[in-house]
Design a protein around this motif. Structure first.
Motif, PDB file in Angstrom:
ATOM      1  N   PHE A 155      -2.637  -6.621 -14.127  1.00  0.00           N
ATOM      2  CA  PHE A 155      -1.976  -5.384 -13.688  1.00  0.00           C
ATOM      3  C   PHE A 155      -2.649  -4.124 -14.233  1.00  0.00           C
ATOM      4  O   PHE A 155      -2.748  -3.120 -13.536  1.00  0.00           O
ATOM      5  CB  PHE A 155      -0.487  -5.396 -14.056  1.00  0.00           C
ATOM      6  N   SER A 156      -3.088  -4.164 -15.495  1.00  0.00           N
ATOM      7  CA  SER A 156      -3.732  -2.976 -16.083  1.00  0.00           C
ATOM      8  C   SER A 156      -4.993  -2.612 -15.297  1.00  0.00           C
ATOM      9  O   SER A 156      -5.320  -1.440 -15.133  1.00  0.00           O
ATOM     10  CB  SER A 156      -4.085  -3.215 -17.550  1.00  0.00           C
ATOM     11  N   LYS A 157      -5.684  -3.634 -14.786  1.00  0.00           N
ATOM     12  CA  LYS A 157      -6.914  -3.384 -14.004  1.00  0.00           C
ATOM     13  C   LYS A 157      -6.582  -2.767 -12.637  1.00  0.00           C
ATOM     14  O   LYS A 157      -7.326  -1.928 -12.128  1.00  0.00           O
ATOM     15  CB  LYS A 157      -7.706  -4.685 -13.836  1.00  0.00           C
ATOM     16  N   VAL A 158      -5.457  -3.195 -12.052  1.00  0.00           N
ATOM     17  CA  VAL A 158      -5.022  -2.597 -10.776  1.00  0.00           C
ATOM     18  C   VAL A 158      -4.689  -1.120 -11.004  1.00  0.00           C
ATOM     19  O   VAL A 158      -5.118  -0.244 -10.247  1.00  0.00           O
ATOM     20  CB  VAL A 158      -3.792  -3.343 -10.188  1.00  0.00           C
ATOM     21  N   ARG A 159      -3.952  -0.837 -12.091  1.00  0.00           N
ATOM     22  CA  ARG A 159      -3.590   0.562 -12.389  1.00  0.00           C
ATOM     23  C   ARG A 159      -4.843   1.413 -12.631  1.00  0.00           C
ATOM     24  O   ARG A 159      -4.915   2.571 -12.227  1.00  0.00           O
ATOM     25  CB  ARG A 159      -2.659   0.630 -13.608  1.00  0.00           C
ATOM     26  N   GLU A 160      -5.815   0.813 -13.287  1.00  0.00           N
ATOM     27  CA  GLU A 160      -7.064   1.521 -13.612  1.00  0.00           C
ATOM     28  C   GLU A 160      -7.810   1.966 -12.347  1.00  0.00           C
ATOM     29  O   GLU A 160      -8.465   3.003 -12.329  1.00  0.00           O
ATOM     30  CB  GLU A 160      -7.955   0.622 -14.474  1.00  0.00           C
ATOM     31  N   ARG A 161      -7.698   1.164 -11.273  1.00  0.00           N
ATOM     32  CA  ARG A 161      -8.362   1.531 -10.011  1.00  0.00           C
ATOM     33  C   ARG A 161      -7.860   2.867  -9.473  1.00  0.00           C
ATOM     34  O   ARG A 161      -8.559   3.555  -8.740  1.00  0.00           O
ATOM     35  CB  ARG A 161      -8.107   0.458  -8.932  1.00  0.00           C
ATOM     36  N   PHE A 162      -6.621   3.214  -9.833  1.00  0.00           N
ATOM     37  CA  PHE A 162      -6.029   4.474  -9.368  1.00  0.00           C
ATOM     38  C   PHE A 162      -6.071   5.551 -10.454  1.00  0.00           C
ATOM     39  O   PHE A 162      -5.347   6.541 -10.385  1.00  0.00           O
ATOM     40  CB  PHE A 162      -4.591   4.227  -8.902  1.00  0.00           C
ATOM     41  N   GLY A 163      -6.911   5.334 -11.449  1.00  0.00           N
ATOM     42  CA  GLY A 163      -7.097   6.344 -12.496  1.00  0.00           C
ATOM     43  C   GLY A 163      -6.360   6.048 -13.783  1.00  0.00           C
ATOM     44  O   GLY A 163      -6.630   6.657 -14.812  1.00  0.00           O
TER      45      GLY A 163
END
Length: 607
Positions: A343-351
């Motif tokens: 999940f942290s990597k998904v959030r990172e994609r959006f900044g």
């Protein structure tokens, strides 16, 4: 947690959009207002700098002879100069007429002529060419102001800088001109004419008053949703009311906005800008969801298994938490691990800093909203239409329900009328359609409520659910009602390769569908399936792709009532685009255009 919808702000709103802007400049002069790309880098301006520029441009319009409520067109994509132009028009006492950059020459000429625009801001050569081609019809336009200095001819076409220089001269002679004009603008004066990209006939100009836009921003501020330290990423078409309402919200709340209208740069820009929120149409979230899912699928093996398991656990935990139930210890531990791994990597994609996204202009699929929520990304749905300055209802970060569009803005009312139609009342409602008294009369009920044409319901907690367009509902020859958006949204949540899925079957004995695939997602699939380099048309005509899509249609049919199931379908050999006239500029499908363009194909399903 229910939110206190206090309406006391209604007694203290700025008098008009110009005063709202000037108040913001005065209260936050040294804070960042806007940032925008210049080449590879991003440039930033403070409220004071933006205010100085707007004053010069507004005074330039006055020097050219702009009078109260006279219309000024803006034919441009979303960029910093669009916002400067709009604010300058407001501060000069004029009214903005919006023109999408993708609007064809004939419609551009119609909009500028029907609105009786006196001046036009034109972005570049392509916008200027439309005006030159229709110059005879546009005899009412005294000057064109271009964002591209190289296009100025010193006569009909001047540059933004030349307009500012005219303003300098005007302010030397009339130092208090801006204050005098803005003080006199009344709340019920015309602020904008936004022409709705109608799916039939000529576009209609929606007359929106200063009070409507001021109210929209102040109502968001009153709900304590956004603050000065937030950062917005803005890509939405400013010619659309959704983009314009975000500008009003910025003026009310004082946060900074990073602006870049290039749709193909959205995900890349989110990583660079790292905003705390963004408004978008559902198609953007569908594409992002599909991209992430297909990227993981292409990696296969253990990574794909972990990814799938993470979202299985995430959705389960998320539902328990939203229902107020406790999460079992093992599930909690699994969730913590998956949050770090996935999940942290998904959030990172959006900044990595997004507090929430706001989705509007069409219905967001609830399963896609749940998927994002499981990853720790909240998408709040808003609801409204151009005819009510875009915002009628919105979810709140502390008070939302996935699958609903939130509560009515404080100071407004929503009711469910005849045929379950959603109807609106409040200071945000339009003054009518420009030069169209009959259409205006039809838009309102006898007791003065705005008809939306949408079907909906209000639940026991006051949340509004939109169930589809009244006109889109159809009945099969077997007498069963079908709501196309509900069926279509289900397919979009199942198939990561889909771009558009449109069902038909009015007065027919079964439901059929036309499908288009997302070219980027399809190219990635082709590369993994031995078809790299094949064109979009070659791919959708191949048996391999038809078989792949067929499996997703079968999966969809298992989730539907028997009478809703899709019996026949076909892949179109092109995706729908704004340019083809099959999508509106806000990415809504023009269903009747698609149906007319493919009449023989649809008829063939039933022959």
């Amino acid at each position: 947690m229910p939110i206190n919808h206090d309406t006391s702000f209604l007694d203290h709103m700025p008098q008009n959009c110009a005063v709202q802007f000037l108040d913001r400049v005065e209260s936050s002069p040294d804070r960042e207002a806007f940032r925008f790309p210049r080449g590879e880098a991003w440039e930033s301006v403070t409220w004071r700098q933006a205010g100085d520029r707007v004053r010069r441009l507004a005074a330039g319009l006055m020097a050219l002879g702009l009078e109260s409520e006279q219309r000024v067109g803006i034919a441009a994509s979303t960029r910093y100069e669009w916002i400067l132009a709009d604010l300058a028009i407001m501060c000069a006492g004029g009214a903005t007429t919006t023109v999408y950059p993708t609007t064809g020459g004939d419609d551009t000429a119609y909009i500028l002529g029907d609105s009786e625009s006196r001046f036009v801001f034109a972005e570049d050569e392509s916008q200027l060419a439309k005006l030159r081609d229709h110059r005879e019809e546009l005899h009412g336009i005294a000057k064109v102001i271009t964002f591209d200095d190289t296009l100025a001819d010193g006569e009909w076409v001047i540059s933004l800088e030349q307009l500012a220089e005219l303003g300098d001269g005007y302010l030397t002679e009339h130092p208090d001109a801006i204050e005098q004009v803005t003080k006199d603008i009344q709340p019920d004066q015309l602020a904008t004419l936004i022409y709705t990209s109608g799916t039939t006939g000529k576009p209609k100009g929606v007359r929106l008053l200063h009070r409507a836009w001021v109210f929209e921003g102040e109502a968001i501020k009153a709900q304590d949703i956004l603050h000065e330290d937030d950062l917005q990423f803005l890509w939405l078409p400013m010619a659309h009311s959704f983009g314009k309402v975000l500008l009003s919200t910025q003026l009310a709340c004082g946060f900074a906005t990073a602006i870049d209208g290039r749709v193909d740069k959205i995900v890349e820009n989110l990583g660079i800008v790292k905003p705390t929120f963004m408004g978008a149409a559902p198609r953007i979230f569908e594409k992002a969801h599909a991209r992430i899912v297909t990227m993981q699928a292409s990696e296969g093996g253990a990574k794909e298994k972990i990814f799938k398991k993470a979202f299985e656990v995430g959705v389960k935990v998320d539902r328990l938490q939203r229902e107020g139930r406790s999460v079992p210890l093992l599930l909690k531990l699994q969730h913590g691990l998956f949050d770090k791994l996935v999940f942290s990597k998904v959030r990172e994609r959006f900044g990595g800093r997004v507090k929430f996204f706001i989705s509007g202009s069409a219905a967001l699929n609830a399963e896609i909203a749940e998927w994002f929520h499981a990853a720790g990304i909240l998408i709040l749905e808003g609801y409204g239409m151009t005819e009510n300055a875009a915002g009628a209802t919105v979810g709140h970060p502390q008070d939302y329900k996935i699958g609903t569009v939130g509560h009515a803005f404080p100071g407004t009312e929503v009711r469910i009328g005849e045929n379950d139609e959603v109807q609106l009342k409040g200071p945000h409602v339009m003054a009518g359609y420009h030069n169209l008294p009959d259409a205006t009369a039809e838009a309102f009920t006898e007791d003065g409520w705005l008809r939306t044409g949408d079907k909906g319901a209000i639940d026991e907690d006051g949340f509004l659910h939109i169930t589809g367009r009244i006109k889109e509902l159809f009945k099969t020859s077997g007498g069963k009602y079908i709501a196309p958006p509900a069926v279509e949204a289900k397919f979009k949540a199942i198939c990561p390769y889909v771009s558009q899925f449109m069902v038909f079957g009015a007065e027919r004995n079964f439901v059929s569908a036309l499908i288009t695939l997302d070219p980027d997602a399809l190219a990635a699939w082709a590369a993994e399936n031995g078809m790299e380099g094949a064109s979009y048309t070659e791919l959708v005509r191949s048996e391999k792709v038809k078989a792949m899509v067929g499996e997703y249609v079968d999966e969809l049919n298992q989730q539907l009532n028997r009478w809703e199931t899709v019996k026949k379908w076909e892949l179109l050999d092109h995706d729908l685009t704004i340019e083809s006239g099959e999508l509106t500029p806000s990415l809504k499908v023009k269903r009747n255009v698609v149906e007319a363009n493919n009449k023989d194909l649809i008829d063939g399903f039933y022959s």
